[in-house]
Scaffold this motif. Structure first.
Motif, short mmCIF file in Angstrom:
data_model
loop_
_atom_site.label_atom_id
_atom_site.label_comp_id
_atom_site.label_asym_id
_atom_site.label_seq_id
_atom_site.Cartn_x
_atom_site.Cartn_y
_atom_site.Cartn_z
N VAL A 1 -9.25 -29.23 -10.74
CA VAL A 1 -9.22 -27.79 -10.53
C VAL A 1 -8.84 -27.55 -9.08
O VAL A 1 -9.47 -28.09 -8.17
CB VAL A 1 -10.59 -27.13 -10.83
CG1 VAL A 1 -10.53 -25.64 -10.53
CG2 VAL A 1 -11.01 -27.36 -12.27
N HIS A 2 -7.80 -26.78 -8.89
CA HIS A 2 -7.35 -26.51 -7.52
C HIS A 2 -6.93 -25.04 -7.41
O HIS A 2 -6.32 -24.50 -8.33
CB HIS A 2 -6.17 -27.41 -7.15
CG HIS A 2 -6.00 -27.61 -5.68
ND1 HIS A 2 -5.41 -26.66 -4.85
CD2 HIS A 2 -6.35 -28.62 -4.85
CE1 HIS A 2 -5.40 -27.10 -3.61
NE2 HIS A 2 -5.96 -28.28 -3.57
N HIS A 3 -7.29 -24.43 -6.29
CA HIS A 3 -6.93 -23.04 -6.07
C HIS A 3 -5.42 -22.91 -5.98
O HIS A 3 -4.77 -23.55 -5.14
CB HIS A 3 -7.58 -22.54 -4.77
CG HIS A 3 -7.42 -21.07 -4.56
ND1 HIS A 3 -7.30 -20.49 -3.31
CD2 HIS A 3 -7.35 -20.04 -5.44
CE1 HIS A 3 -7.17 -19.19 -3.43
NE2 HIS A 3 -7.19 -18.89 -4.72
N ALA A 4 -4.83 -22.09 -6.86
CA ALA A 4 -3.38 -21.98 -6.93
C ALA A 4 -2.86 -20.68 -6.34
O ALA A 4 -1.83 -20.67 -5.66
CB ALA A 4 -2.92 -22.10 -8.38
N ALA A 5 -3.53 -19.56 -6.63
CA ALA A 5 -3.01 -18.26 -6.19
C ALA A 5 -4.11 -17.23 -6.29
O ALA A 5 -5.18 -17.47 -6.89
CB ALA A 5 -1.80 -17.84 -7.02
N THR A 6 -3.85 -16.07 -5.71
CA THR A 6 -4.73 -14.91 -5.82
C THR A 6 -3.94 -13.79 -6.47
O THR A 6 -2.86 -13.43 -5.99
CB THR A 6 -5.24 -14.46 -4.44
OG1 THR A 6 -5.95 -15.54 -3.81
CG2 THR A 6 -6.16 -13.27 -4.57
N ALA A 7 -4.47 -13.26 -7.57
CA ALA A 7 -3.81 -12.15 -8.27
C ALA A 7 -4.43 -10.84 -7.82
O ALA A 7 -5.65 -10.68 -7.83
CB ALA A 7 -3.96 -12.32 -9.78
N VAL A 8 -3.59 -9.90 -7.41
CA VAL A 8 -4.01 -8.57 -7.01
C VAL A 8 -3.36 -7.58 -7.99
O VAL A 8 -2.13 -7.43 -8.01
CB VAL A 8 -3.60 -8.25 -5.56
CG1 VAL A 8 -4.10 -6.86 -5.17
CG2 VAL A 8 -4.14 -9.30 -4.60
N VAL A 9 -4.19 -6.93 -8.80
CA VAL A 9 -3.71 -6.03 -9.84
C VAL A 9 -3.97 -4.59 -9.42
O VAL A 9 -5.12 -4.23 -9.13
CB VAL A 9 -4.39 -6.32 -11.19
CG1 VAL A 9 -3.82 -5.43 -12.29
CG2 VAL A 9 -4.24 -7.79 -11.57
N GLN A 10 -2.92 -3.78 -9.38
CA GLN A 10 -3.07 -2.37 -9.06
C GLN A 10 -3.55 -1.64 -10.31
O GLN A 10 -2.90 -1.64 -11.34
CB GLN A 10 -1.72 -1.81 -8.61
CG GLN A 10 -1.80 -0.86 -7.43
CD GLN A 10 -2.42 0.48 -7.81
OE1 GLN A 10 -2.40 0.88 -8.95
NE2 GLN A 10 -3.01 1.17 -6.84
N ALA A 11 -4.75 -1.03 -10.22
CA ALA A 11 -5.39 -0.47 -11.41
C ALA A 11 -4.68 0.78 -11.91
O ALA A 11 -4.77 1.09 -13.10
CB ALA A 11 -6.86 -0.15 -11.10
N GLN A 12 -4.01 1.50 -11.04
CA GLN A 12 -3.34 2.73 -11.47
C GLN A 12 -1.93 2.48 -12.01
O GLN A 12 -1.52 3.12 -12.98
CB GLN A 12 -3.26 3.74 -10.31
CG GLN A 12 -4.58 4.41 -10.01
CD GLN A 12 -5.28 3.80 -8.81
OE1 GLN A 12 -4.99 2.68 -8.43
NE2 GLN A 12 -6.21 4.53 -8.22
N SER A 13 -1.19 1.57 -11.42
CA SER A 13 0.20 1.34 -11.85
C SER A 13 0.35 0.11 -12.73
O SER A 13 1.32 0.01 -13.48
CB SER A 13 1.10 1.19 -10.63
OG SER A 13 0.78 0.01 -9.90
N GLY A 14 -0.58 -0.84 -12.64
CA GLY A 14 -0.49 -2.04 -13.44
C GLY A 14 0.33 -3.15 -12.83
O GLY A 14 0.50 -4.21 -13.45
N HIS A 15 0.86 -2.96 -11.62
CA HIS A 15 1.63 -4.02 -10.97
C HIS A 15 0.71 -5.20 -10.62
O HIS A 15 -0.45 -5.01 -10.25
CB HIS A 15 2.32 -3.50 -9.72
CG HIS A 15 3.50 -2.63 -10.01
ND1 HIS A 15 4.72 -3.13 -10.39
CD2 HIS A 15 3.64 -1.27 -10.01
CE1 HIS A 15 5.57 -2.14 -10.59
NE2 HIS A 15 4.95 -0.99 -10.36
N VAL A 16 1.27 -6.40 -10.72
CA VAL A 16 0.52 -7.62 -10.43
C VAL A 16 1.22 -8.35 -9.28
O VAL A 16 2.43 -8.63 -9.35
CB VAL A 16 0.43 -8.53 -11.66
CG1 VAL A 16 -0.35 -9.81 -11.34
CG2 VAL A 16 -0.24 -7.79 -12.82
N MET A 17 0.45 -8.66 -8.23
CA MET A 17 0.97 -9.42 -7.10
C MET A 17 0.28 -10.78 -7.10
O MET A 17 -0.94 -10.87 -7.15
CB MET A 17 0.68 -8.68 -5.78
CG MET A 17 1.21 -9.41 -4.54
SD MET A 17 0.57 -8.66 -3.01
CE MET A 17 1.14 -6.99 -3.21
#
Length: 819
Positions: free
Chosen positions: A546-562
């Protein structure tokens, strides 16, 4: 008769058209979703890989099944079925062409069945595109990527081939049983030469699969060990017996089983049944039987000192690979992840309140609403908590969530939360993506920022309605302007669609920024076949890597995922970044406000800390340790998000947890920082102190101060571990928790350098005067607190409660610096 056949063809055509429409609508729905999120390359790659896989499986299964079914058909000289016309019965021979057609249709149906099975396209993509780990394991000389990439793919192929051969063999035996080629007569079981030869070839295929399975078992020894019990979830480590005895034995078996399979097929073809039976017996004895017998004779006794000495190199190797697999080597030693806090900083940067207490207070004060999100906020005024109240169940999608913002480090004279200055109930508007949200929502894209498929034209409406299997969507008048059908509204599901190759951690952390809401989830590279490491149950799977790969940031109003890749990208994550670079945003190019807003990667720290507890650091001779996950909090206060603290003046948040060694002694503090560049550090403890002793001293301090067990409805909060200049400090809040009223903060206990300090607030327990705290407050915050105390004094005067009046008066004096 022709009318019935025509009706059947009509029904079949309608069913086929419906299936085709369902498939096309689902395909369009997937494309429209990925196109809205600018992840078209991911959709194309998944579609191409799945299509190639299904076509390959279809072709192989069709060829194998047709060869076997046609062989059965060749054994049937003629098939006579009884027919009846009136009272006359006669036999009618089925044309051979029709029998051949039946064989083809049966093979075609079986091929379609196998092609319809779901195949994980990410496993296939990794098998052919995986980036090497550039590290060779010492026993087979294979790159570690072989175990993470190719071995799962090969194991899936083995399982698929085994199911196919066994299923076809069962069908063939059943078909032969219905013909004169296999029957019971006065001499016993009769099997024709044709059937014997056919079953001999199938038996040879089965033995070939057994040889393949034994080959895979050799590699599995590095992962599971020979003493594993999969049903019970037990995993034994790789040992001397596995290396010196079982591994060479399986090598011999896997190579020997191949010629045995050929000889078995030849002997069955020639009719040497005794030789065939001897070969089957040898395979059974040499395989399953010897796997049970060998350990009884070859494994040494566990208490044998010489055996323990032989196992020591394997134990050291397992510890080395475990540390690498779970990021223990990435933990910094000595220097903390954040600067140690001073006592004045602790007074405003550490929360006095537990999230569960603030949540209960708000829900009782605003009955009928639930707290849907709890977010920590840092800044120059100290640590605050933002509680977002969800919209009513019958509210339309995008209804505003009201917000309540309180000062996390303060409480009024009654022990109730203090509203933060400038806090308003405007909240956040247009929240669509939330944990546990429904499948879809039909909304208007008024700002033109929604990451959602268009729902404007007739074709789009038909396709999306069919995809969601809800024809009533066609009858709904779409909102304007720019109607959109927002799909996959659940946070985890949305991330899984954009990053299906990663596994999400269990913690979903909200971020509130002005009137916007974001969800933060840590993503991980997970491998089940990684060799020579311990196994950890993570996010529902047993993983050896198990290795940290990424951080997902989800915009709750628009639904965009970073997707923000980890600072230290592993080979698995690097593979996906190379295949789909457009999905990832380098941390250096992320919005500047994320530099302080991102929370600490708590899930990653728990993974690192768990394996640190099992294996220690490299060259570490300290006995086995564990994380102090049990902090003695009552059941009412245990749930909810973790309690963070502010780590510096810039507003970066942090989190700490003790690491408990042998005999309950605290070995040190594991701390982590948030922001764009997270860091995990282990600070050894300078004072020998037991974890149980810490809990007892905190409770004893509360009891002596009168706000512990003496209260009729006493509750203990979580124990926070804070890195300070004087070493680790432990704080715990205690509450008066009536069953039908809001909780009241009764007091706080701080344990630092073996000394217990108590007070009505954290600042008072630390010996910090209220004016020292007030100096760092904005003017509006100071005025709000003075107004709150004035209102409390006025209410106490009207009620004739002189004790409450005196408490408010004393609190006002402390706030003004004139106690």
């Amino acid at each position: 008769m022709r009318r019935k056949r025509g009706l059947l063809w009509l029904v079949a055509g309608i069913a086929l058209a419906l299936l085709a429409g369902r498939w096309l609508s689902a395909l369009y729905g997937q494309w429209a979703f990925h196109h809205a999120l600018a992840s078209d390359a991911l959709w194309r790659s998944a579609l191409a890989t799945q299509a190639a896989t299904k076509l390959s499986v279809f072709a192989v299964v069709l060829a194998f099944a047709l060869a076997n079914f046609y062989a059965v058909r060749q054994s049937i000289v003629s098939l006579v079925l009884p027919q009846r016309v009136g009272n006359l019965e006669f036999g009618e021979a089925v044309p051979t062409r029709r029998l051949t057609g039946v064989a083809f249709i049966g093979a075609l149906a079986l091929a379609l069945l196998f092609a319809a099975l779901d195949h994980d396209w990410t496993t296939i993509a990794l098998a052919f595109n995986g980036r090497p780990f550039a590290e060779i394991e010492p026993y087979f000389g294979r790159d570690l990527g072989f175990y993470a990439y190719w071995l799962p793919f090969e194991r899936a192929l083995n399982s698929l081939a085994s199911v196919l051969v066994v299923l076809v063999a069962g069908i063939v035996v059943a078909l032969y049983a219905g013909t004169p080629s296999v029957r019971w007569d006065e001499r016993g079981l009769y099997v024709s030469t044709w059937v014997r030869r056919h079953l001999g070839i199938l038996g040879g295929c089965v033995l070939g699969l057994v040889a393949w399975d034994w080959r895979l078992d050799r590699f599995a020894l590095l992962t599971e060990g020979s003493g594993s019990v999969p049903v019970l979830g037990d995993v034994a480590p790789f040992s001397t017996f596995d290396h010196r005895v079982l591994m060479p034995y399986l090598l011999l078996l896997s190579f020997a089983a191949v010629p045995v399979a050929v000889v078995f097929a030849w002997s069955m073809w020639r009719g040497y049944l005794r030789l065939s039976l001897a070969l089957i017996t040898a395979i059974i004895v040499g395989g399953p039987v010897m796997r049970v017998v060998l350990p009884a004779f070859a494994k040494p006794a566990a208490e044998d000192a010489e055996a323990l000495a032989r196992e020591r190199p394997y134990t050291a190797t397992r510890a080395l690979y475990t540390r690498r697999a779970f990021g223990v080597d990435g933990i910094a030693r000595g220097a903390p992840a954040l600067p140690p806090l001073t006592q004045p900083q602790m007074a405003t940067w550490v929360s006095t309140w537990d999230p569960a207490a603030l949540t209960r207070h708000l829900q009782l004060g605003q009955r009928g609403t639930d707290v849907e999100a709890f977010a920590w906020q840092t800044g120059s005024a100290g640590l605050h908590a933002a509680l977002l109240r969800g919209a009513p169940a019958d509210a339309p999608p995008g209804t505003r969530w009201l917000s309540d913002r309180v000062v996390a480090h303060a409480a009024d004279v009654r022990g109730l939360p203090v509203a933060a200055s400038g806090a308003s109930s405007r909240g956040v508007a247009g929240v669509l993506v939330t944990p546990g949200a429904p499948r879809y929502a039909l909304v208007a894209d008024t700002t033109g920022r929604l990451a959602a498929p268009r729902f404007e034209t007739t074709i789009e409406r038909i396709a999306l309605s069919w995809d969601q299997q809800n024809p009533r969507l066609m009858a709904i008048v779409p909102p304007s302007p720019r109607p959109r059908l927002m799909t996959h509204l659940d946070v985890e599901e949305r991330i899984a669609r954009v990053a299906p190759f990663f596994r999400a951690g269990p913690t979903i952390t909200p971020i509130v920024r002005t009137d916007s809401l974001y969800w933060v989830v840590e993503l991980f590279s997970v491998a089940r076949e990684y060799p020579l490491s311990e196994r950890l149950s993570f996010a529902g799977v047993g993983a050896h890597y198990v290795h940290h790969a990424a951080t997902a940031v989800v915009q709750a109003q628009s639904g965009h995922v970073m997707l923000l890749p980890a600072a230290d990208v592993d080979s698995i994550a690097g593979t996906w970044m190379g295949l789909f670079p457009e999905l990832f945003t380098p941390r250096g190019e992320a919005p500047r406000w994320l530099a302080t807003a991102l929370p600490p990667p708590v899930d990653w720290v728990v993974v690192q800390g768990t394996m640190l507890g099992r294996m220690g650091f490299r060259g570490d001779s300290v006995p086995m340790r564990t994380l102090a996950r049990v902090d003695d909090a009552d059941a009412d206060l245990a749930p909810g998000p973790v309690t963070l603290f502010q780590g510096d003046s810039a507003g970066v948040s942090g989190w700490g947890i003790p690491v408990v060694g042998s005999q309950d002694a605290i070995s040190g503090l594991l701390t982590t920082r948030g922001g764009l560049w997270p860091r995990t550090a282990f600070v050894p403890s300078a004072v020998t102190l037991g974890w149980t002793e810490v809990l007892e001293q905190l409770q004893s301090g509360a009891d002596q101060a009168g706000f512990g067990r003496a209260l009729s409805h006493s509750r203990r909060g979580r124990v926070q571990s804070i890195p300070t200049a004087q070493g680790a400090a432990f704080t715990q809040s205690f509450y008066e928790w009536p069953p039908d009223g809001p909780p009241r903060l009764a007091g706080v206990v701080v344990l630092m350098q073996g000394r217990t300090m108590v007070g009505r607030s954290l600042a008072e327990a630390l010996g910090q005067r209220e004016e020292a705290v007030a100096r760092g407050m904005p003017v509006e915050v100071f005025r709000a607190r003075v107004a709150t105390l004035y209102d409390a004094m006025a209410a106490a005067l009207r009620a004739g409660d002189w004790r409450a009046y005196g408490e408010a008066w004393a609190a006002l004096g402390r706030l003004l610096g004139r106690p």
